[in-house]
Design a protein around this motif. Structure first.
Motif, PDB file in Angstrom:
ATOM      1  N   SER A  88       0.830  -1.198   0.000  1.00  0.00           N
ATOM      2  CA  SER A  88       0.000   0.000   0.000  1.00  0.00           C
ATOM      3  C   SER A  88       0.871   1.257   0.000  1.00  0.00           C
ATOM      4  O   SER A  88       1.854   1.327   0.731  1.00  0.00           O
ATOM      5  N   LYS A  92       1.061   2.480  -7.032  1.00  0.00           N
ATOM      6  CA  LYS A  92       0.393   1.735  -8.108  1.00  0.00           C
ATOM      7  C   LYS A  92      -0.715   2.565  -8.754  1.00  0.00           C
ATOM      8  O   LYS A  92      -0.774   2.711  -9.977  1.00  0.00           O
ATOM      9  N   SER A  93      -1.593   3.109  -7.900  1.00  0.00           N
ATOM     10  CA  SER A  93      -2.694   3.907  -8.443  1.00  0.00           C
ATOM     11  C   SER A  93      -2.156   5.124  -9.175  1.00  0.00           C
ATOM     12  O   SER A  93      -2.627   5.470 -10.260  1.00  0.00           O
ATOM     13  N   THR A  94      -1.185   5.765  -8.568  1.00  0.00           N
ATOM     14  CA  THR A  94      -0.605   6.950  -9.191  1.00  0.00           C
ATOM     15  C   THR A  94      -0.066   6.614 -10.573  1.00  0.00           C
ATOM     16  O   THR A  94      -0.302   7.331 -11.544  1.00  0.00           O
ATOM     17  N   HIS A 253      -4.219  -6.071  -5.051  1.00  0.00           N
ATOM     18  CA  HIS A 253      -3.565  -6.412  -3.787  1.00  0.00           C
ATOM     19  C   HIS A 253      -3.564  -7.911  -3.587  1.00  0.00           C
ATOM     20  O   HIS A 253      -2.983  -8.415  -2.634  1.00  0.00           O
TER      21      HIS A 253
HETATM   22  N1  LIG Z   1      -4.209  12.861  -3.381  1.00  0.00           N
HETATM   23  C1  LIG Z   1      -2.988  12.694  -2.839  1.00  0.00           C
HETATM   24  N2  LIG Z   1      -2.347  13.722  -2.274  1.00  0.00           N
HETATM   25  C2  LIG Z   1      -1.129  13.575  -1.734  1.00  0.00           C
HETATM   26  N3  LIG Z   1      -0.448  12.418  -1.709  1.00  0.00           N
HETATM   27  C3  LIG Z   1      -1.028  11.341  -2.253  1.00  0.00           C
HETATM   28  C4  LIG Z   1      -2.326  11.422  -2.843  1.00  0.00           C
HETATM   29  N4  LIG Z   1      -2.653  10.192  -3.316  1.00  0.00           N
HETATM   30  C5  LIG Z   1      -1.606   9.402  -3.018  1.00  0.00           C
HETATM   31  N5  LIG Z   1      -0.631  10.078  -2.379  1.00  0.00           N
HETATM   32  C6  LIG Z   1       0.662   9.525  -1.926  1.00  0.00           C
HETATM   33  O1  LIG Z   1       1.337   8.989  -3.036  1.00  0.00           O
HETATM   34  C7  LIG Z   1       1.913   7.741  -2.723  1.00  0.00           C
HETATM   35  C8  LIG Z   1       1.410   6.670  -3.651  1.00  0.00           C
HETATM   36  O2  LIG Z   1       0.027   6.526  -3.487  1.00  0.00           O
HETATM   37  P1  LIG Z   1      -0.845   5.543  -4.343  1.00  0.00           P
HETATM   38  O3  LIG Z   1      -2.272   5.845  -4.071  1.00  0.00           O
HETATM   39  O4  LIG Z   1      -0.421   5.594  -5.756  1.00  0.00           O
HETATM   40  O5  LIG Z   1      -0.461   4.144  -3.732  1.00  0.00           O
HETATM   41  P2  LIG Z   1      -1.055   2.705  -4.043  1.00  0.00           P
HETATM   42  O6  LIG Z   1       0.099   1.843  -4.371  1.00  0.00           O
HETATM   43  O7  LIG Z   1      -2.153   2.799  -5.025  1.00  0.00           O
HETATM   44  O8  LIG Z   1      -1.611   2.296  -2.626  1.00  0.00           O
HETATM   45  P3  LIG Z   1      -2.881   1.380  -2.276  1.00  0.00           P
HETATM   46  O9  LIG Z   1      -2.446  -0.004  -2.522  1.00  0.00           O
HETATM   47  O10 LIG Z   1      -3.115   1.649  -0.830  1.00  0.00           O
HETATM   48  O11 LIG Z   1      -4.004   1.811  -3.166  1.00  0.00           O
HETATM   49  C9  LIG Z   1       1.577   7.481  -1.262  1.00  0.00           C
HETATM   50  O12 LIG Z   1       2.673   7.845  -0.495  1.00  0.00           O
HETATM   51  C10 LIG Z   1       0.415   8.381  -0.987  1.00  0.00           C
HETATM   52  O13 LIG Z   1       0.434   8.811   0.346  1.00  0.00           O
END
Ligand SMILES: Nc1ncnc2c1ncn2[C@@H]1O[C@H](COP(=O)(O)OP(=O)(O)OP(=O)(O)O)[C@@H](O)[C@H]1O
Ligand SMILES: [Mg+2]
Lengths: 300, 293
Positions: A88, A92-94, A253
């Protein structure tokens, strides 16, 4: 007014294509097939080989000063399903939201580097961002059908509200529902509200809605995490069928899910790409020790 | 648990006092709530008791009698009020909703916040001031008119419509806007075809509440549309009769019948406002359901 073609908002992607003379990409020997202008190869269930290839080149994404994706180089192959796994917050989402340029919609967020779809850099300054979303569709974690629309209106909402011609709409809506494996279940309730379907059906409705605009690439960010196992299985089967006609990138996940649906798996950690490889190799004999720790459940 | 930890759970001497204080707060707030309901019941009840006697079909369908005569009704006032409020609504509701759409969907915070602040100030402006402003604008050097009253009421309605619409539009889940965005739907189109239909119930609620709020507005009417000719008039270019002004005028009269008629007209007005409120609530409930709240 929903059928009118507004020149600014529905300019075909190809119009925004960089001029081959000046584009560094094409000069460096990159051949640029058309970003199959919507509606070409997709009436049938398969498409030309190699269409819908996405390459990330030194992709960086930021939220203000948070550096969420760090210099990722990665290719998503056509006709393949690529899964992205990682703990997490690893980005990934980014990463996937950079592919359809949804990332920059967030206040203070920006990205640099290249996302090259079939030879066309989607981050080129001449690109129409709204049109990018028609070439690169997205399905979200929680099903999000439009609450004021019927099942069918939901499916064709992307067509109607982006100015497709009226004649196509019924056929393409039906095709999308068939494609999303939902037709048999909803053919008698096309006029019923979309939000009246079960969660799994709603998610397939959202997949149908995304497919109806005939994207080259479909991004799925944890599409099953709000669903029960049976509904999840249906979507996994669907992903297997869809990969013939659309390049699929799925964030998950669930490592069993990645193992079941993905040809290629990508492991990310702290915004960096750690390893990418054929799914079975990545899960059995990964090259990187961090990948091994993650897939064997030692962290994350 | 150790003895030290036990000690944390035991009464430190003020438990009784704290319990009593909690009880007191509970009682005071319950009394306040009961009081609010009681005020409503007493107002509506006394208007009903005093007005229902004079209320009849004849009263509702006959124009006001000539000065000094009795046996008239309020049909001209009902028609006048309807026209004045309708024109005010036609002006204020679209503008108010457009302001709300602009500030919630498109404007950067650096514009949205000041706009909200200005709307709140406008909402607090005493209606007599609005009335005088419109008097200077449209009546002075000209003459009174139903339209002038409509403009004043529109100014009173505008911040109510705009603020409630802002509240409702921000309730539309961002996931819907995101879904539309990810389909390649242009922002203005997703606003018109997805956000607004989703919020429609709430937008109607806000508009109805604004109508209910200005239907009884009296101060601007006295200034702007009170020197009224006989009979049922419908030309907003001329001063129009209205229910609030009828109530005001009849209650000023020394005659006891006139007083009862004032109560009856008040009953008509309050019934209209209550019905609007109930309908508005119904739309609001529907809208909330739609937005998954
Ligand atoms: N809207 C936002 N504003 C600021 N920081 C963000 C935002 N969205 C995500 N982040 C930060 O960017 C990083 C990557 O986030 P992301 O959502 O891409 O992770 P992820 O791998 O999709 O996680 P998960 O498995 O929980 O969905 C994290 O450190 C998160 O805190
Ligand atoms: Mg995520």
């Amino acid at each position: 007014m929903d059928v009118s073609r507004d020149s600014t908002e529905s300019a075909p992607m190809s119009e925004a294509r960089p001029d081959p003379q000046t584009d560094p990409q094409t000069q460096s020997g990159f051949t640029a097939p058309t970003v199959a202008a919507s509606g070409s190869a997709q009436g049938s269930t398969t498409r030309d080989r190699g269409v819908g290839t996405v390459e990330l080149k030194q992709l960086n994404a930021y939220y203000g000063s948070t550096h969420a994706v760090r210099g990722v180089d990665l290719a998503f192959e056509s006709d393949k399903v690529t899964a992205i796994i990682g703990p997490s917050g690893c980005g990934k989402s980014t990463l996937v939201r950079c592919i359809n340029r949804m990332h920059e919609e967030i206040d203070g967020a920006r990205a640099d580097g290249q996302v090259v779809l079939d030879g066309l850099d989607l981050y080129d300054s001449r690109i129409d961002i709204v049109a990018v979303r028609r070439a690169v569709g997205m399905v979200f974690q929680k099903p999000n059908p439009f609450p004021t629309m019927s099942v069918f209106d939901n499916v064709v909402s992307g067509l109607r509200l982006t100015g497709a011609s009226r004649g196509d709409i019924d056929d393409r809506g039906r095709e999308a529902l068939v494609g999303a494996g939902l037709w048999e279940e909803v053919k008698d309730r096309l006029k019923a509200p979309g939000v009246g379907l079960s969660g799994g059906q709603q998610q397939r409705l959202c997949i149908a809605r995304a497919l109806a605009v005939e994207p080259e690439v479909l991004l799925m960010d944890e599409p099953c995490s709000a669903l029960d196992p049976v509904a999840t299985l249906k979507i996994e089967e669907l992903i297997g069928e869809l990969k013939q006609r659309v390049t699929i990138v799925i964030v998950t996940h669930n490592m069993q899910q990645a193992a079941r649906v993905a040809d290629t798996t990508v492991f990310m950690l702290d915004g960096e790409l750690i390893e990418v490889g054929p799914t079975d190799k990545l899960f059995t004999t990964p090259d990187d020790s961090r990948t091994e720790q993650y897939v064997t459940g030692k962290f994350g | 648990m150790s003895a030290d930890q036990h000690a944390l759970l035991l009464d430190r001497g003020n438990l009784k006092r704290r319990n009593r204080f909690n009880k007191a707060v509970e009682v005071v707030s319950t009394v306040a709530a009961v009081l609010a309901v009681a005020v409503l019941v007493i107002v509506v009840g006394s208007v009903f008791l005093k007005g229902v006697g004079a209320l009849s079909l004849h009263f509702l369908t006959t124009p006001t009698a000539l000065f000094g005569e009795s046996g008239g009704g309020i049909s001209n006032a009902i028609v006048g009020s309807a026209i004045i409020v309708a024109i005010a609504s036609v002006i204020a509701i679209p503008i108010g909703i457009l302001i709300a759409i602009y500030t919630t969907e498109f404007a950067p915070p650096s514009i949205a916040h000041p706009v909200r602040f200005v709307l709140d100030i406008l909402n607090g402006v005493p209606t007599i001031i609005t009335g005088i402003f419109v008097f200077g604008l449209l009546v002075e050097g000209n003459h009174q008119s139903g339209f002038a009253a409509s403009v004043a009421l529109a100014i009173v309605m505008l911040p109510i419509v705009a603020r409630t619409a802002q509240e409702v539009l921000t309730l539309v889940p961002s996931t819907l806007k995101e879904a539309a965005n990810a389909l390649g739907i242009a922002p203005w189109r997703s606003t018109v075809r997805i956000t607004i239909p989703t919020a429609a119930g709430g937008l109607i609620t806000g508009s109805l509440l604004a109508v209910a709020r200005v239907a009884g507005e009296t101060a601007p009417i006295i200034l702007l549309s009170s020197i009224v000719s006989q009979g049922v008039l419908t030309d907003p270019g001329e001063p129009l009769a209205s229910i609030p002004y009828f109530i005001f005028q009849s209650s000023e009269s020394p005659s006891a019948t006139a007083h009862t008629e004032a109560w009856a007209a008040a009953l008509v007005l309050i019934a209209f406002v209550l019905v609007l409120n109930v309908v508005a609530r119904a739309f609001y409930a529907r809208s909330r359901k739609r937005m998954g709240a």
